[in-house]
Scaffold this motif. Sequence first.
Motif, short mmCIF file in Angstrom:
data_model
loop_
_atom_site.label_atom_id
_atom_site.label_comp_id
_atom_site.label_asym_id
_atom_site.label_seq_id
_atom_site.Cartn_x
_atom_site.Cartn_y
_atom_site.Cartn_z
N LYS A 139 22.63 -1.92 -29.84
CA LYS A 139 22.94 -2.00 -28.42
C LYS A 139 23.53 -0.65 -28.03
CE LYS A 139 24.14 -6.96 -28.48
NZ LYS A 139 23.11 -7.49 -27.58
N LEU A 140 23.02 -0.05 -26.96
CA LEU A 140 23.44 1.30 -26.58
C LEU A 140 24.01 1.28 -25.16
CD1 LEU A 140 23.46 4.36 -27.33
CD2 LEU A 140 21.21 4.51 -26.22
N ILE A 141 25.21 1.84 -25.01
CA ILE A 141 25.83 1.99 -23.69
C ILE A 141 25.96 3.47 -23.40
CG2 ILE A 141 27.89 1.61 -22.30
CD1 ILE A 141 28.35 -0.98 -23.70
N PHE A 142 25.50 3.86 -22.20
CA PHE A 142 25.49 5.26 -21.79
C PHE A 142 26.29 5.41 -20.50
CE2 PHE A 142 22.63 8.89 -20.03
CZ PHE A 142 23.61 9.82 -20.33
N PRO A 143 27.60 5.73 -20.59
CA PRO A 143 28.42 5.91 -19.38
C PRO A 143 28.33 7.34 -18.88
CG PRO A 143 29.81 5.93 -21.32
CD PRO A 143 28.39 5.82 -21.82
N GLY A 144 27.54 7.58 -17.88
CA GLY A 144 27.39 8.93 -17.35
C GLY A 144 28.49 9.27 -16.37
N VAL A 145 29.12 10.41 -16.55
CA VAL A 145 30.19 10.87 -15.68
C VAL A 145 29.92 12.32 -15.32
CG1 VAL A 145 32.68 11.21 -15.43
CG2 VAL A 145 31.82 9.33 -16.81
N GLY A 146 30.13 12.68 -14.05
CA GLY A 146 29.99 14.08 -13.67
C GLY A 146 28.79 14.34 -12.79
N ALA A 147 28.26 15.54 -12.88
CA ALA A 147 27.14 15.98 -12.04
C ALA A 147 25.82 15.88 -12.80
CB ALA A 147 27.39 17.42 -11.58
N PHE A 148 24.74 15.63 -12.08
CA PHE A 148 23.42 15.38 -12.66
C PHE A 148 22.95 16.55 -13.51
CE2 PHE A 148 18.98 14.34 -12.89
CZ PHE A 148 18.87 12.99 -12.61
N GLU A 149 23.04 17.76 -12.99
CA GLU A 149 22.53 18.93 -13.70
C GLU A 149 23.28 19.15 -15.01
OE1 GLU A 149 21.43 23.57 -12.71
OE2 GLU A 149 23.25 22.73 -11.83
N GLN A 150 24.61 19.04 -14.97
CA GLN A 150 25.38 19.27 -16.19
C GLN A 150 25.06 18.21 -17.25
OE1 GLN A 150 26.87 19.73 -13.02
NE2 GLN A 150 26.45 21.89 -13.42
N ALA A 151 24.89 16.95 -16.79
CA ALA A 151 24.59 15.88 -17.74
C ALA A 151 23.24 16.10 -18.41
CB ALA A 151 24.61 14.53 -17.02
N MET A 152 22.21 16.42 -17.62
CA MET A 152 20.89 16.66 -18.21
C MET A 152 20.91 17.87 -19.13
SD MET A 152 18.72 14.30 -17.57
CE MET A 152 17.31 15.17 -18.26
N GLY A 153 21.70 18.88 -18.75
CA GLY A 153 21.80 20.08 -19.59
C GLY A 153 22.40 19.76 -20.94
N VAL A 154 23.43 18.92 -20.97
CA VAL A 154 24.06 18.55 -22.23
C VAL A 154 23.11 17.71 -23.08
CG1 VAL A 154 25.94 17.27 -23.30
CG2 VAL A 154 26.40 18.70 -21.32
N LEU A 155 22.41 16.76 -22.44
CA LEU A 155 21.46 15.93 -23.19
C LEU A 155 20.38 16.79 -23.84
CD1 LEU A 155 20.96 12.86 -20.81
CD2 LEU A 155 22.33 12.98 -22.89
N ARG A 156 19.90 17.79 -23.11
CA ARG A 156 18.86 18.67 -23.68
C ARG A 156 19.43 19.52 -24.81
NH1 ARG A 156 17.13 19.01 -18.13
NH2 ARG A 156 18.49 20.81 -17.84
N SER A 157 20.63 20.06 -24.59
CA SER A 157 21.20 20.95 -25.62
C SER A 157 21.50 20.20 -26.92
CB SER A 157 22.48 21.62 -25.09
OG SER A 157 23.52 20.68 -24.93
N LYS A 158 21.83 18.94 -26.81
CA LYS A 158 22.11 18.14 -28.00
C LYS A 158 20.85 17.48 -28.56
CE LYS A 158 26.91 16.94 -26.82
NZ LYS A 158 27.56 17.38 -28.07
N GLU A 159 19.71 17.72 -27.90
CA GLU A 159 18.43 17.14 -28.30
C GLU A 159 18.46 15.61 -28.25
OE1 GLU A 159 17.47 18.81 -32.11
OE2 GLU A 159 16.96 20.78 -31.24
N TYR A 160 19.15 15.08 -27.22
CA TYR A 160 19.24 13.64 -27.02
C TYR A 160 18.16 13.11 -26.09
CZ TYR A 160 24.00 13.57 -29.06
OH TYR A 160 25.08 13.67 -29.90
N THR A 161 17.53 13.98 -25.30
CA THR A 161 16.65 13.53 -24.23
C THR A 161 15.49 12.68 -24.74
OG1 THR A 161 17.22 15.53 -23.00
CG2 THR A 161 15.33 14.27 -22.23
N GLU A 162 14.73 13.19 -25.68
CA GLU A 162 13.55 12.46 -26.15
C GLU A 162 13.94 11.19 -26.92
OE1 GLU A 162 10.55 12.82 -25.09
OE2 GLU A 162 11.37 14.42 -23.85
#
Length: 572
Positions: free
Chosen positions: A80-103
């Motif tokens: 079971k996965l919970i994803f609490p997003g906080v902050g701004a859209f661009e910064q969040a997507m940038g972190v997901l990409r940098s950590k290779e979490y997106t795919e």
Amino acid sequence: MRCQQPDASTSGRDLLHQGCSSARRSSRRNAARVACAGQKEVTLLDYGAGNVRSVRNAILKLGYTLREVSSPKDIMGAEKLIFPGVGAFEQAMGVLRSKEYTEPLREYIQAGKPFLGICLGMQLLFEGSEENGGVEGLGIIPGRVTKFDTSLGLPVPHIGWNTLEQRRESQLLSRVGDRRVYFVHSYRATPSPENNDWVLATTEYGGSFISAVHKGEISATQFHPEKSGSAGLDIIESFLEAPEEPRSAYTNGHMKGLAKRVIACLDVRANDAGDLVVTKGDQYDVRDTDGAGREVRNLGAPVELAGRYFTEGADEVTFLNITGFRDFPLGDLPMLEVLRRASEGVFVPLTVGGGIRGFTDAEGKQYSALDVAAEYFRSGADKVSIGSDAVDAAQEYMRTGQKTGKTAIEQISWAYGAQAVVVSIDPRRVFVADPASTQRPTIRTEHPGPNGEQYCWWQCTVKGGREGRDIDAVELARAVEALGAGEILLNCIDKDGQGDGFDLELVRAVSDAVTIPVIASSGAGSPEHFKEVFDNTGAAAALAAGIFHRKEVSIEEVKAHMSESGIPTRTS
């Protein structure tokens, strides 16, 4: 992901010796209660932005243990996965990409495994957002996220307790009924034929927006269940396991829409023995006048009082740190611990103010206001309140007309969103006989000055009201809104501790001048005063301290009077 026993030794001491980055790692390791064999387990995707401590605390309160995502493979390994997003859209997507979490995240969701996204964690599921000039999202749900229309006259961000219009039944919302839930956001997704099969619930605020989605095992909410009191805990529990009790009836027979908020404020400082206490005084004098000692007035312990106000129905709790620790905010271990402990049992938003600014420590190491705010967020704060530094920033902005990106308001707003930044304004009245005698904007007042003056303006102060500045409260409010503040806490030195009602003229002038929410503060003495400020001004919330601490008026009495008067109110 490692399996270990919970470690309750979270401390800010590492920060004093290792700097902000090591404190971030230490805080995250210790705050995460990691699952062990045979226990109910949830995986949390915390990408390092904002306050997710309350999500952790809510999950632990419900009897589950936590695994933290520390690598891409941990996502697909979650049950079971919970994803609490906080902050701004661009910064969040940038972190997901940098950590290779997106795919891996896309793959997990497309596999139909149990998923709960919260706030930005829902928005990121859409194709993209117009925030930050346009950013692509995960592309799971058709549609784009757009900003609320400020031309409609509604304050933006949308902050507070609003109702849900459930489109269909689901386990996720099966126990919510008519109870309101807590929102804080400037951008929203709207229903369309293309995403209709995803829409579980909508909410009205200048039009209908999507407040919850559900398809298969995938769920997400625009609101924050971990900040929505008992209703929110029911939602999280319903995601984790099927509720045993019967489903609620969805009549929505009460007054719908965004509620006016009642906020309990705790002025916190160290007493002469070095203990943090809740205190209150008139015009910021917090020492008792009786006796020879002139000791700091002690009205209770911060964590216990915060818990009491949560139980009594406070919509938010604000801690204003007025102690000397502000000289070294990241060394403010007692206040950080207050936030950590309060967030364990207070499931409504927490705001903290005092010392949110850049500084240099004794060893010459520099810290930005963003570093300071980040530590408070990690310790349990949902919003930070900026005072004196906001006045300096506003005056410089008014002088040059330029944004530098270096002010505390701009830095924190860019990283965490405008909704995370509250500016506290502390003005006092200045009476004038003739508006032409001042360059400040004036009003004709219904309460003339000591010499019969018919006009006034409100001079902003700094340093706890001890020093005045040549800037008006209305000018300051407009300037900080332009710099990125998402909310204004509007105090009034003249009214503080008087108990004869809010300064309606001041609140009206400021709330009419800006498009962000305004919190009225100072002067409340009865439930009628809350009704007056909501009936006669554009205030989105009203705050009180002493009358609640001394039990002269209860939060329940205030809310009952508001509800009976036809003011939208969260009553459960």
